[in-house]
Scaffold this motif. Sequence first.
Motif, PDB file in Angstrom:
ATOM      1  N   THR A  81       0.857  -1.182   0.000  1.00 44.78           N
ATOM      2  CA  THR A  81       0.000   0.000   0.000  1.00 44.78           C
ATOM      3  C   THR A  81       0.893   1.231   0.000  1.00 44.78           C
ATOM      4  O   THR A  81       2.112   1.123   0.052  1.00 44.78           O
ATOM      5  N   THR A  82       0.304   2.404  -0.087  1.00 47.12           N
ATOM      6  CA  THR A  82       1.103   3.621   0.047  1.00 47.12           C
ATOM      7  C   THR A  82       1.667   3.628   1.466  1.00 47.12           C
ATOM      8  O   THR A  82       0.892   3.613   2.420  1.00 47.12           O
ATOM      9  N   PRO A  83       3.001   3.640   1.621  1.00 45.39           N
ATOM     10  CA  PRO A  83       3.563   3.514   2.974  1.00 45.39           C
ATOM     11  C   PRO A  83       2.996   4.548   3.963  1.00 45.39           C
ATOM     12  O   PRO A  83       2.780   4.226   5.137  1.00 45.39           O
ATOM     13  N   GLY A 120      -5.771  -2.104  -0.634  1.00 46.28           N
ATOM     14  CA  GLY A 120      -6.187  -1.540  -1.921  1.00 46.28           C
ATOM     15  C   GLY A 120      -6.790  -0.147  -1.791  1.00 46.28           C
ATOM     16  O   GLY A 120      -6.283   0.816  -2.368  1.00 46.28           O
ATOM     17  N   PRO A 121      -7.870  -0.019  -0.992  1.00 49.64           N
ATOM     18  CA  PRO A 121      -8.473   1.308  -0.816  1.00 49.64           C
ATOM     19  C   PRO A 121      -7.479   2.342  -0.261  1.00 49.64           C
ATOM     20  O   PRO A 121      -7.481   3.490  -0.680  1.00 49.64           O
ATOM     21  N   GLY A 124      -5.308   3.450  -2.956  1.00 52.59           N
ATOM     22  CA  GLY A 124      -6.081   4.311  -3.858  1.00 52.59           C
ATOM     23  C   GLY A 124      -6.132   5.739  -3.348  1.00 52.59           C
ATOM     24  O   GLY A 124      -5.865   6.691  -4.081  1.00 52.59           O
ATOM     25  N   ILE A 125      -6.445   5.873  -2.066  1.00 55.91           N
ATOM     26  CA  ILE A 125      -6.497   7.209  -1.472  1.00 55.91           C
ATOM     27  C   ILE A 125      -5.099   7.798  -1.367  1.00 55.91           C
ATOM     28  O   ILE A 125      -4.848   8.936  -1.735  1.00 55.91           O
ATOM     29  N   GLY A 126      -4.168   6.981  -0.874  1.00 51.83           N
ATOM     30  CA  GLY A 126      -2.814   7.472  -0.609  1.00 51.83           C
ATOM     31  C   GLY A 126      -2.107   7.947  -1.862  1.00 51.83           C
ATOM     32  O   GLY A 126      -1.553   9.047  -1.885  1.00 51.83           O
ATOM     33  N   THR A 196     -11.577   9.972  -2.572  1.00 50.97           N
ATOM     34  CA  THR A 196     -10.634   9.721  -3.667  1.00 50.97           C
ATOM     35  C   THR A 196     -11.076  10.440  -4.928  1.00 50.97           C
ATOM     36  O   THR A 196     -10.271  11.047  -5.631  1.00 50.97           O
ATOM     37  N   LYS A 197     -12.382  10.403  -5.187  1.00 42.29           N
ATOM     38  CA  LYS A 197     -12.912  11.046  -6.395  1.00 42.29           C
ATOM     39  C   LYS A 197     -12.671  12.558  -6.340  1.00 42.29           C
ATOM     40  O   LYS A 197     -12.203  13.153  -7.313  1.00 42.29           O
TER      41      LYS A 197
END
Lengths: 286, 268
Positions: A81-83, A120-121, A124-126, A196-197
Amino acid sequence: MNEENNAAVNVKNQMNYTASEKKMIKKLFWRMMFLGFNMSYTRQQGVAWTWAHRPIYRTIYKDNDDKYWEAMKRNLEFFNTTPNMAGIVSGLAVSMEQENARLKEFDTKAISGLKIGLMGPMAGIGDTLFSGVLALVIGAIALSFQKTGNLLYLVFGLVGFAVNILVRWYGLKYGYKMGAKYIQKAVESGIMTMFTKASAIVGVTVVGGMIATLVKVPVVLKTKINGQTLDLQAIFDQIMPCLLPLLLSLGCFYFLRKGTSPVRVLLVVVVVGFLLTFAQITGTVS
Amino acid sequence: MLLLYQALVVAFIAAWGKFWGAYGSFAQFLGGFDIVILALLLGVNPVQAVIVNYTVALAFFGVMQIGGVLPQDTGYGGLIGTSIALILGQTGAVAVAIAVPISMLAVIIWNLLKFWFTANVEVFEKHVANRDEKRFTRLWWLQIAVYLGSYAIIAFLGILLGTNGIKALIDMIPPIFLKALVVAAGMLPAVGMAMLLKYVWNNSYIPYFIAGFALAAYLKLPIMGVTLFALVFGLIVFFLDQELRKVRVKAAPAGGLSDNDEEGFFDE
């Protein structure tokens, strides 16, 4: 909606940390800084996750060596994921490991499921928040200062750095107390997707602006037709300012979307730049 | 002797940059400080170093790492390119010319390292199976040392052995070539922008893209101004979505959509 509000109140009431919990969160905060090291193709951050949590698992399973090594083995699994966002997942997972230590009948698949379900989510946000928006906006503003050698450009990065630290710290802290159910609900209810959008929209808008300000295709070709000087750049500007930068960027975008590798697109842009300059169509505007 | 010192400095900064790049992703926002430290150690005016680095930063702008996939190692390439340009007293265009190939080369180094890390996963698993904490941690730190060391050694050798060759090459190339380099460097941000677009794109975002472009191209707004408008668009959409969600949740039971996920969630 009431249920959601109640849950929020409950979370607030639970936010008391014992001294040992505080110590653990602090330790985890520092060790999770290493999540970006030693990535492998098969497990990505799996080994780093296990290394970062090792002393925590040691404390949690201090009475049960078998369970400790079982946790070490289990957590070597794939994780990516984004660390910067991993703190939330880590906080949650640790609280579940504690449950596992406390209860006899605890299915550890729930911990793996949580990690797999959230990475995953979170990525996505990160990725959208940090690379797609923060690094983009801060970088663009910093560039305009860096251009003239103004060392103040370094200061802008501190804003992004502060967000990074805050997300890491509070993600871990609240993730630990909030409980899996609450975060799972937030993911399922679509709030994360909405965020995120919205971030993506900020990103797209800024990229549109940056194509006009950062990308340069300076046309210097001037030809004489019927005694009149034809300034190609002036004609392009009349059609639309920044027309060529827009077309060039959209062209790159088209090929990237088609699956052309970024390196190949980059090389083609360099070659095109060279050819156009050799043909004296583009050049440096003095 | 001087070149030896310069090679050592660049090697140190290369490892330093790699460390903070992985550690907490700090370099994502603070990477600019590396250039200042580099300049101070090389005895160059930091302002000049920052201006040389600007061309590189611009050319690579937007090229980002997604999900651990690195198309180009722009950080390492930029650092080596800037270093050589500073050592030779050259401009940003020369820095870009060096940075682009190095950034691609560095990806190969990374892939080799990652292969080794992947092979080591099995060894980590073995240590866990043997309940050997000591060897587990030792391998972990060994990997980090090799990781940082590889980049440092390559930077050291590159500066020590390559600088004179590059100098001769620069003296040889005609001025039109340098001009073309400047043009190409100005066009390169298009690639970064396209990568960013690809990452966040959705066809329904076209209006925002056009708005952002028009604000900058026609109204000549600086990026900060465009960003504020971008924030406005993002917030409007966020609040609209929130309203929409509320309406949907309310409407669901009346509409008899018993298989609606959200309803199930709120009925719990």
